[in-house]
Each structure stands twice: as C-alpha cells, then as structure tokens.
Design a protein around this motif. Structure first.
Motif, short mmCIF file in Angstrom:
data_model
loop_
_atom_site.label_atom_id
_atom_site.label_comp_id
_atom_site.label_asym_id
_atom_site.label_seq_id
_atom_site.Cartn_x
_atom_site.Cartn_y
_atom_site.Cartn_z
N LEU B 13 0.87 -1.17 0.00
CA LEU B 13 0.00 0.00 0.00
C LEU B 13 0.91 1.22 0.00
O LEU B 13 1.91 1.24 0.73
CB LEU B 13 -0.85 -0.03 1.28
CG LEU B 13 -2.14 0.75 1.38
CD1 LEU B 13 -3.14 0.24 0.35
CD2 LEU B 13 -2.73 0.58 2.76
N GLY B 14 0.60 2.20 -0.83
CA GLY B 14 1.47 3.37 -0.88
C GLY B 14 0.73 4.67 -0.67
O GLY B 14 -0.33 4.87 -1.24
N LEU B 15 1.27 5.54 0.17
CA LEU B 15 0.69 6.88 0.34
C LEU B 15 1.58 7.86 -0.41
O LEU B 15 2.80 7.87 -0.21
CB LEU B 15 0.63 7.27 1.82
CG LEU B 15 -0.57 6.75 2.61
CD1 LEU B 15 -0.39 5.29 2.93
CD2 LEU B 15 -0.77 7.56 3.88
N ARG B 16 0.96 8.65 -1.29
CA ARG B 16 1.73 9.60 -2.09
C ARG B 16 1.26 11.02 -1.79
O ARG B 16 0.16 11.40 -2.20
CB ARG B 16 1.52 9.34 -3.59
CG ARG B 16 1.78 7.94 -4.04
CD ARG B 16 3.20 7.75 -4.56
NE ARG B 16 3.42 6.34 -4.83
CZ ARG B 16 3.78 5.44 -3.91
NH1 ARG B 16 3.95 5.81 -2.65
NH2 ARG B 16 3.96 4.17 -4.24
N GLN B 17 2.05 11.74 -1.04
CA GLN B 17 1.77 13.16 -0.76
C GLN B 17 0.33 13.37 -0.28
O GLN B 17 -0.39 14.23 -0.78
CB GLN B 17 1.99 14.01 -2.04
CG GLN B 17 3.40 13.98 -2.56
CD GLN B 17 4.35 14.78 -1.66
OE1 GLN B 17 4.01 15.86 -1.17
NE2 GLN B 17 5.52 14.22 -1.40
N VAL B 31 1.79 13.59 3.40
CA VAL B 31 2.47 12.44 4.00
C VAL B 31 2.70 11.38 2.93
O VAL B 31 1.78 11.04 2.18
CB VAL B 31 1.61 11.85 5.14
CG1 VAL B 31 2.19 10.54 5.64
CG2 VAL B 31 1.50 12.85 6.28
N SER B 32 3.92 10.86 2.84
CA SER B 32 4.23 9.78 1.90
C SER B 32 4.95 8.66 2.62
O SER B 32 5.88 8.91 3.39
CB SER B 32 5.14 10.27 0.77
OG SER B 32 4.52 11.30 0.05
N PHE B 33 4.51 7.44 2.42
CA PHE B 33 5.29 6.28 2.84
C PHE B 33 4.69 5.03 2.20
O PHE B 33 3.57 5.06 1.68
CB PHE B 33 5.37 6.14 4.37
CG PHE B 33 4.06 5.91 5.07
CD1 PHE B 33 3.58 4.62 5.26
CD2 PHE B 33 3.32 6.99 5.56
CE1 PHE B 33 2.39 4.41 5.92
CE2 PHE B 33 2.13 6.78 6.23
CZ PHE B 33 1.65 5.49 6.41
N ALA B 66 -5.77 15.88 -0.96
CA ALA B 66 -4.76 15.93 -2.02
C ALA B 66 -3.91 14.68 -1.92
O ALA B 66 -3.82 14.08 -0.85
CB ALA B 66 -3.90 17.18 -1.87
N GLY B 67 -3.29 14.28 -3.02
CA GLY B 67 -2.46 13.08 -3.02
C GLY B 67 -3.32 11.83 -3.15
O GLY B 67 -4.54 11.92 -3.31
N GLU B 68 -2.70 10.64 -3.11
CA GLU B 68 -3.48 9.43 -3.22
C GLU B 68 -2.93 8.30 -2.36
O GLU B 68 -1.76 8.27 -2.02
CB GLU B 68 -3.61 8.94 -4.67
CG GLU B 68 -2.68 9.60 -5.63
CD GLU B 68 -2.87 9.16 -7.06
OE1 GLU B 68 -1.84 8.97 -7.71
OE2 GLU B 68 -4.04 9.00 -7.53
N VAL B 69 -3.85 7.37 -2.03
CA VAL B 69 -3.48 6.14 -1.34
C VAL B 69 -3.68 5.03 -2.37
O VAL B 69 -4.79 4.84 -2.87
CB VAL B 69 -4.38 5.88 -0.13
CG1 VAL B 69 -3.94 4.61 0.59
CG2 VAL B 69 -4.37 7.06 0.81
N LEU B 70 -2.60 4.34 -2.73
CA LEU B 70 -2.67 3.40 -3.84
C LEU B 70 -2.54 1.95 -3.40
O LEU B 70 -1.67 1.59 -2.60
CB LEU B 70 -1.56 3.69 -4.86
CG LEU B 70 -1.63 5.06 -5.53
CD1 LEU B 70 -0.41 5.27 -6.42
CD2 LEU B 70 -2.91 5.21 -6.32
#
Lengths: 331, 267
Positions: B13-17, B31-33, B66-70
């Motif tokens: 699972l990825g958090l992008r900005q 937040v990104s990780f 804003a950003g996405e959780v992928l």
C-alpha cells in the motif's frame, strides 16, 4: 434448540393461532364447520359466510399488518441502531394518517389510492422526526433524542389530523374505526392492491439482513468488512417506510408490534442472518392475530378495537424499554 | 527481520503526498510512505497527530483532499467495498456490537466479503473462523452472547473477526485497547505472526514499548507530518521524545524493547 427449529415451532404456533382465530368469535364454530367452509364453501350457509367473508379476511389482514409492521420495525431498529424506534414511535404512522385524511378531504381518494399520500406523509414524518431529534440532540447517538423527536412528530401530526377531521366531521364517519386502528370486515380490499409492497419488502429485507448485521458494528467497521453503509442505510429506510405505510393504509395506526416484535425476536432467536428476519415477520403476524382474537372475544358479542388492545399493551412495553435503556446508561 | 530483507519486499500500500483536513483545519500534510508485505509497521505519536486519520485513509473510508493512497496502482477509495475487503481489513476503534449476537456469528461477519447471496458458512469459511478464534483464544466464548462479554473479551473477538477476513493487509487502530497485560502481548504476537506469514500489518499504537518490542518499522507522527521513520532504535530516541511529545525522558533498553520514562518520575 437450533434457530431453524425455533422458526418451525413458531410457524406451528402461528397455524394454531390462525385456527383459533377462525373458530372463535361472537359465536363459536366447531372445527368441522370451519374446514367445510374453507374447502366446500356454501354461500347460502350463514356460518360459512361469517367464517370466510369475515373471519378469514380479518385473519389475512391481521397477519399481513403484523408481518410488515414488525419487519419494518426490525429494519428501523437495526439501521438506526436504536432499540426504541419503530413505525409508531418515529411518528411514521401519524404522518401517514394526517396525509390520508388530507387525501380524503381534498381529493376524495379512497382505498388503495390512499397509499400515495400515506407514503408521502410517512416520509415527511420521518424527516420531521430526524430534524426534531437534531434540535433536541442530547449528545451523540443518544437513543432517546430520536424517540423524543418521534414523539413530537406524532403529537404534531395527530393535532393536524384532528384539525382536518374537524373541517368536515361527517365525511370521516366511515373512517372512524380506521383512524383508531382497527381491522374491519371490508379491509381486505386495499390489501388486494398493496400486498406486493409487503412481499417485496420482506424479500429485500431478507437480502439486506447480512449487510445489516455488519452495520450493527458501526459504519466504519461495516465498510471495512465489505459493505457500503450509506447504501444499506438508505435501502433499509426505502424498504421499511413503504412496508409500514402499506399496513397503515389497511388497518390504521397499529403500534406496539413494530416496537416489540424485534425485541422478542432478539431475545428468542438472536440477531444474526436471515432467520431472525423471518422469525420477526411470523411473530408480528402472530401478535396481531392474537390481539384480534382477544378483541373479538373479550367482550363478546361486543367488538373491541385491535388498535386499542395493542395501544394499551404498547404503552406499557414502551415504558419498560425506556426504563431499561435509562438503567443501562446509569450502570 | 533485517532492514535489507524488508526493502526487498513488495509494496502493499502506498501513500503519495497525502493531505487531509476537516474544513480549514489540516490534519495531515503531504504524508508519503509505503507499507510493505511481511512487515509490522507501527504508527505512533501524540493525541491528535493524525494517526487514526491515516488508517482511515488507508482503508478508503475517507478520501484524501490531495495526493493518493494506492493499492495496486488504484486509489483505495475508488475500489468497491466488497472487493477491497478481500484485500484489506481494518479493526476500527469502537466497541459497538449487537448484544444478542453470538460470538461465533460475530467472528463469522469477517467472512462477508467472501460470501455469496446463498453461499455462506462453507467449510472454507468455517476453517478461517475456527482458526481465527483459536489464534485469539476465544474458542471458549463461541456460544456466548456479545452483550455478556467484558471489554477485553469483545476486543479479542473483534480481532478474531478481522483475522477471519483473511486479507493481505491488516490495519489495526489501537488494537490493545481494553486488553489486560497478557492479552495485549498475545494480540501483538498474533499481529507479528501475521506479518511473518507475509501479510502487511499496520498498527496505530499508543504504547511506545509495545511498538519497540513488536514493530519492524515505526513512523512517528507529529502535527500531521512524519517526524521520524525507521527501526525502533532509530526513531524512539530521547531527542525525538522531547521534540514530539515535549517531555524529557530516560530511555532504557531491555533486549528489543525500549522503555521511555519521564525524567521527573525518576527523581
């Protein structure tokens, strides 16, 4: 005992009550006369006519009303996660009655046509109850605020009903027993048009029961278990309200079943899966059929109103439920 | 598990900005990780730092502003709930549960996303339910009603329900709530075993000792941002505690565990 066998037992009890209903009345009819009337109907035999044209139709109407009101109550209690709500305590019944009297007074509607104003009234009352509950909000998710909202709504709409009737009392003479909530001998007529509402409602309630189980864990947990909580909530309301309304159109405001049958179901059979929904439907039918037997025999040959019998029991049951809610909160 | 081995593992699972806010008040700020399969990632931080919000975003319960959780290159919030539930599960922070439901049926709710309209309680479902109840040590409660359980028992049953869901990604929001000492560790051991079996486990934890003892990696949050990220020894330093919690502590290592005690308490 397994849930399935409890359900079967209830079905047997319901059939027994139905038999009781057909043999009892102002005058007792022996069983062989009843079976003869059912399977070898003779329109010239007065007893046969009473059994089929009066008792059987009352039986069917009572069973239908009990079934849809209790399933509606079960859906409302599950989806709102509030054991004190039901078609009557939310004010849905009162709202429907007001709009039915308006439909009669303004447009001269009758029979199954009254379903539409009644439905509109039921939806309006639900919205008013939620609005009022928001105003008296006693903190997040206090089950009592919605009940207070419902009580205010019911009072409001009862007053409106009285006002509409006072505009032309004679016109409502025929509706008097309906306004109190009663099963009359000719009530089966709107049922001929309205039974699909109850049948479809029950089928959809059975389909939804698993998702409603999830919802009882809270919307977030339900969502992460794989259901869409919003969709389930709206669908349940969209089923529960028309179901209750279809009963109100036929028998008027009958309280108590919608509130109590779900509680009795939970105590007797739990609340997981589809069987409790079916159980609740049958139990509701049994309660109203039982009440109708009492209404016809307690003061025989005088008839009592089923609505009156139910309202008396309902007031006591409602008080008991509120007290137990309050006590649990203090604990 | 060594850091080198974790880094080889795939991203679950990825958090992008990712940013999120209620109205004008920002809760999370870019937040990104990544969450990797096979690791237990602990998210820690002071009250109101956005820990629970991150978990809700990861579970697709709320959408980032804003950003996405992928998940597999798809935003989680756009995946249908039923499909998502077969991949990802959240143990929410709540103790709402229907009183008249039997414990076994409660655990069985975890199987919902694997059921069909008529296909329920298959041998496969039963295997997962039994296994989950055994792992959480709640088999003896199977025929009890939920209303009769203590807070700790209910929490263990809810964890069993989450395990029965058989998802690759487990999100646990303060899973040790209501639990006594023995069961706190038992639950975290189960979470750890899940990670060792190749699942991705993310737990929001209050207790830093728990985090140090059980997590492969820790993310320390502060005011909607990541203040530190890395192994327990790298993140749970005296300097970080003072910077994030505003309290001077003394760190005492016990094997894997790192215990922080307030300086004042030792005088």
């Amino acid at each position: 005992m397994k849930p399935c066998s409890r359900l079967a037992l209830l079905l047997v009890f319901l059939l027994f009550l139905a038999g009781m209903h057909l043999v009892s009345g102002a005058r007792f009819s022996p069983i062989h006369v009843v079976t003869q009337a059912l399977f070898d109907y003779d329109p010239k035999n007065y007893q046969h006519v009473v059994i089929v044209r009066q008792r059987l139709t009352r039986l069917v109407v009572a069973g239908y009303a009990g079934m849809v009101l209790s399933v509606s109550g079960l859906l409302l209690q599950k989806v709102l996660r509030n054991g004190l709500v039901s078609p009557s305590t939310l004010g849905i019944n009162s709202g429907a009655i007001t709009f039915v009297t308006l439909g009669i007074y303004l447009f001269g509607l009758n029979g199954a046509e009254l379903f539409w104003p009644a439905l509109f009234g039921g939806i309006t009352a639900t919205m008013v109850a939620f609005l009022a509950a928001g105003l008296v909000n006693r903190g997040n998710r206090d089950p009592l605020s919605l009940v207070l909202g419902g009580a205010m709504t019911a009072t409001l709409f009862s007053a409106a009903t009285t006002f509409v009737i006072s505009l032309d009392p004679e016109r409502f003479d025929d509706q008097m027993s309906w306004l109190i909530g009663d099963i009359g001998n000719f009530d089966y007529q709107p049922l001929i048009w309205l039974w699909p509402v109850g049948a479809a409602g029950l089928a959809l309630a059975l389909l939804l029961s698993r998702s409603l189980d999830l919802l009882s864990l809270g919307a977030e947990q339900a969502a992460s278990l794989g259901t869409d909580p919003r969709l389930v909530q709206w669908a349940s309301l969209a089923i529960a309200i028309p179901m209750a309304i279809s009963a109100v159109c036929i028998v008027g405001p009958i309280g108590f079943v919608g509130l109590v049958a779900p509680h009795m179901t939970r105590m007797m059979i739990g609340e997981t899966g589809r069987i409790p929904t079916l159980f609740c439907a049958l139990l509701g039918a049994a309660i109203v059929i039982g009440a109708d037997i009492l209404a016809r025999t307690l003061l025989a040959p005088k008839l009592l109103n089923v609505g009156t019998v139910m309202a008396l029991c309902g007031g006591v049951a409602f008080l008991a439920l509120i007290l137990s809610t309050l006590r649990r909160r203090q604990a | 598990m060594t850091t080198a081995r974790i880094q080889e593992q795939e991203t679950a699972l990825g958090l992008r900005q990712v940013s999120f806010g209620y109205g004008a008040h920002p809760v999370l700020d870019a937040v990104s990780f990544n969450v990797r399969a096979g690791e237990l990632l602990a998210i820690v931080g002071p009250n109101g730092c956005g820990k629970s919000t991150i978990l809700k975003l990861m579970a697709g319960l709320i959408r980032p502003s804003a950003g996405e959780v992928l998940l597999d290159d798809l935003p989680v919030a756009s995946i249908p709930r039923r499909k998502l539930a077969r991949r990802l599960t959240l143990l929410a922070q709540s103790n709402e549960a229907p009183e008249a439901m039997l414990v076994r049926d409660l655990v069985g709710l975890g199987r919902f996303s694997h059921e069909g309209w008529l296909r329920r309680d298959t041998p496969e479902d039963r295997r997962h339910i039994d296994g989950a109840m055994r792992r959480m040590d709640v088999e003896a409660l199977a025929d009890r009603r939920v209303g009769e359980l203590s807070g700790g028992q209910l929490q263990r049953c809810r964890m069993a329900m989450t395990l029965a869901q058989d998802a690759d990604i487990l999100l646990l929001d303060e899973p040790t709530n209501h639990l006594d000492l023995k069961h706190q560790y038992a639950l975290l051991e189960v979470a750890r075993t899940q990670a060792l079996a190749g699942r991705a486990v993310v737990a929001v934890l209050h207790d830093l000792t728990h985090a140090s003892l059980h997590a492969d990696r820790i993310i320390l949050m502060s005011e909607g941002r990541i203040a530190a990220e890395g192994s327990p020894a790298d993140v749970l330093t005296v300097e970080m505690m003072e910077a994030v919690y505003g309290i001077r502590t003394v760190a005492m290592p016990f094997g894997r565990a790192i215990v922080h005690l307030p300086e004042g308490a030792l005088r």
